[in-house]
Scaffold this active site. Structure first.
Site, PDB file in Angstrom:
ATOM      1  N   CYS A 135      39.543  40.207  57.798  1.00 43.24           N
ATOM      2  CA  CYS A 135      38.644  39.085  57.507  1.00 43.24           C
ATOM      3  C   CYS A 135      39.400  37.983  56.786  1.00 43.24           C
ATOM      4  O   CYS A 135      39.700  38.103  55.593  1.00 43.24           O
ATOM      5  CB  CYS A 135      37.463  39.572  56.668  1.00 43.24           C
ATOM      6  N   CYS A 138      37.439  36.351  53.940  1.00 43.74           N
ATOM      7  CA  CYS A 138      37.395  37.168  52.722  1.00 43.74           C
ATOM      8  C   CYS A 138      38.708  37.123  51.953  1.00 43.74           C
ATOM      9  O   CYS A 138      38.727  36.985  50.729  1.00 43.74           O
ATOM     10  CB  CYS A 138      37.087  38.625  53.079  1.00 43.74           C
ATOM     11  N   ASP A 139      39.838  37.268  52.665  1.00 43.07           N
ATOM     12  CA  ASP A 139      41.111  37.530  52.001  1.00 43.07           C
ATOM     13  C   ASP A 139      42.160  36.426  52.108  1.00 43.07           C
ATOM     14  O   ASP A 139      43.193  36.506  51.453  1.00 43.07           O
ATOM     15  CB  ASP A 139      41.715  38.826  52.569  1.00 43.07           C
TER      16      ASP A 139
END
Length: 318
Positions: A135, A138-139
């Site tokens: 993701c 997300c990261d």
């Protein structure tokens, strides 16, 4: 006998559980014993409102769970294997089957989420959370100034690669073919971005590192003996997600990939069955959208069961 059974214990399912329980519905949530919500694998979530410093995925789920239990939600750890029609007190309902038993309910909310499509290569599992991610949203911010590898050639891979250029010094897209599968507009943007380069006709054979990812070994798609090492601080595997909807095939309408079709009220093609979160066909799969879906599904189920019973629970509490 329950008013509603929720299949899935991620953000969508737990939010549905909070709303349904708080509306005085007899509510059971069945969360998978073998496939935990993908959010629990995320070390830090920085884009969920209300947590300026971010919060770990597991911590957030635990908070959701604590809040749901406070309103009387019943939770069991099991896996839904089938949903079949049943008659309950003269009303149309459903039987939810699991390996440990059967439960009867007037309505069902499916919120079983997805699982990541994996490469299944050496180093992938070992470095998940330590350089291997699924993701970018997300990261990505953790790799400012780094060298990143994106594996995939579809819309998601190219969109995420473009997103990652906002943080990384450079992004290499590794694709097993000599052309992308992404839509033309996304391809144009990627080709025009000076931070993006391409490793065509290439397959990731192994992810290498020590305490974290350091590089990937690529092999040529047409000549497996032709290999090379590509330095990388992070590897984003974006070859797709797989919806956890196998037990519901033939029960509700799905698209070709297995995502459940729902309307704006999270209603499926089956009367009394609703679906929400990442297992549904939708534009954006994030925690915040899953929570909105869950709240909507719970309210829709509340209205459905109230009409079925011809009674009121005393008003849906905002």
């Amino acid at each position: 006998m329950y008013d509603v059974i929720i299949a899935g214990g991620g953000p969508a399912g737990l939010t549905a559980g909070i709303y349904a329980s708080r509306a005085n519905m007899e509510t059971l949530l069945i969360r998978s014993a073998f496939k935990p919500s993908l959010i629990t694998t995320t070390d830090l979530i920085e884009n969920y409102p209300g947590f300026p410093e971010g919060i770990g995925g597991l911590d957030l789920v635990e908070r959701f769970t604590e809040q749901a239990l406070r309103f009387g939600l019943e939770i069991v750890d099991d896996d839904v294997s089938a949903i079949t029609s049943a008659v309950i007190d003269g009303r149309a309902g459903w039987q939810v089957s699991t390996p440990s038993g059967e439960f009867k309910t007037l309505s069902v909310i499916i919120s079983t989420g997805t699982e990541y499509a994996h490469l299944n290569v050496p180093g992938e599992a070992e470095f998940t959370g330590r350089g291997v991610s699924y993701c970018a949203t997300c990261d990505g911010p953790f790799y400012k100034g780094g060298s990143l590898v994106v594996v995939g050639g579809g819309d998601t891979a190219i969109q995420e690669a473009l997103y990652l250029t906002g943080f990384a010094a450079n992004v290499t897209i590794v694709h097993r073919r000599d052309r992308l599968r992404a839509t033309a507009v996304l391809q144009d943007r990627a080709f025009a971005n000076s931070k993006i380069s391409f490793a065509w006709n290439s397959i990731v054979e192994e992810i290498l590192g020590d305490s974290a990812v350091k590089s990937v070994r690529l092999k040529d798609a047409s000549d497996p003996n032709k290999k090379r090492i590509l330095d990388a601080d992070g590897v984003f595997i974006l070859t797709g997600n797989i919806p956890n909807t196998e037990p519901f095939k033939g029960l509700v309408d799905m698209d070709g990939a297995g995502y459940i079709a729902v309307d704006a009220h999270m209603k499926t093609s089956a009367q009394g069955i609703f679906a929400c979160g990442d297992c549904t066909k939708k534009l954006l799969r994030q925690v915040v959208t899953a929570c909105g879906d869950g709240a909507t599904a719970a309210f829709a189920a509340y209205e459905y069961v109230s009409e079925l019973k011809g009674t009121s629970y005393g008003g849906f509490k905002a």
